[in-house]
Design a protein around this motif. Sequence first.
Motif, short mmCIF file in Angstrom:
data_model
loop_
_atom_site.label_atom_id
_atom_site.label_comp_id
_atom_site.label_asym_id
_atom_site.label_seq_id
_atom_site.Cartn_x
_atom_site.Cartn_y
_atom_site.Cartn_z
N LYS A 13 0.95 -1.21 0.05
CA LYS A 13 -0.11 0.06 -0.12
C LYS A 13 0.96 1.15 0.16
CE LYS A 13 -3.54 -2.65 0.43
NZ LYS A 13 -4.18 -2.98 -0.84
N LEU A 14 1.24 1.90 -1.32
CA LEU A 14 2.31 2.76 -1.50
C LEU A 14 1.60 3.90 -2.04
CD1 LEU A 14 5.28 2.87 -0.57
CD2 LEU A 14 5.77 1.85 -3.01
N ASP A 15 1.99 5.11 -1.47
CA ASP A 15 1.40 6.44 -2.31
C ASP A 15 2.78 7.14 -2.43
OD1 ASP A 15 1.94 7.62 0.15
OD2 ASP A 15 -0.14 7.84 0.28
N ALA B 209 4.09 10.07 -0.98
CA ALA B 209 4.62 10.34 0.34
C ALA B 209 5.16 9.08 0.93
CB ALA B 209 3.76 10.82 1.23
N LYS B 210 4.60 8.04 1.02
CA LYS B 210 5.21 6.98 1.64
C LYS B 210 6.49 6.42 0.97
CE LYS B 210 3.76 2.14 3.45
NZ LYS B 210 4.46 2.29 4.59
N ARG C 95 9.36 8.64 1.71
CA ARG C 95 9.67 8.17 3.29
C ARG C 95 10.40 6.97 3.39
NH1 ARG C 95 4.84 8.31 5.59
NH2 ARG C 95 4.76 5.85 5.67
N ASP C 96 9.80 5.86 2.89
CA ASP C 96 10.34 4.46 3.23
C ASP C 96 11.26 4.17 2.08
OD1 ASP C 96 8.22 4.68 4.91
OD2 ASP C 96 6.97 3.04 3.78
#
Length: 82
Positions: free
Chosen positions: A36-38, A40-41, A44-45
């Motif tokens: 589950k990735l957008d 912003a993620k 960050r990740d």
Amino acid sequence: ANVEGKSYGGWPDTECPVYPMGSGTIHIEFKSPNLKLDQAKFERDYPQQWKRVKEIRAAGGRADWCNSIARFCELIEYEPDL
């Protein structure tokens, strides 16, 4: 699955041609469709991979990430008859 040594310092997984042929290429970092990735993620990740995407863009290249076939087709400007 992560494959050690698969990439170099966050460099995107592959370089793909953009449609129609002769329209250039794009570097793409592929992520699992199960994530589950957008945006912003992703930033960050995966900071090292995001850094490389930004560097390629700053140098005038095309680079992005995707985790679906639909997004991949969008990135390479391909409209499949699905």
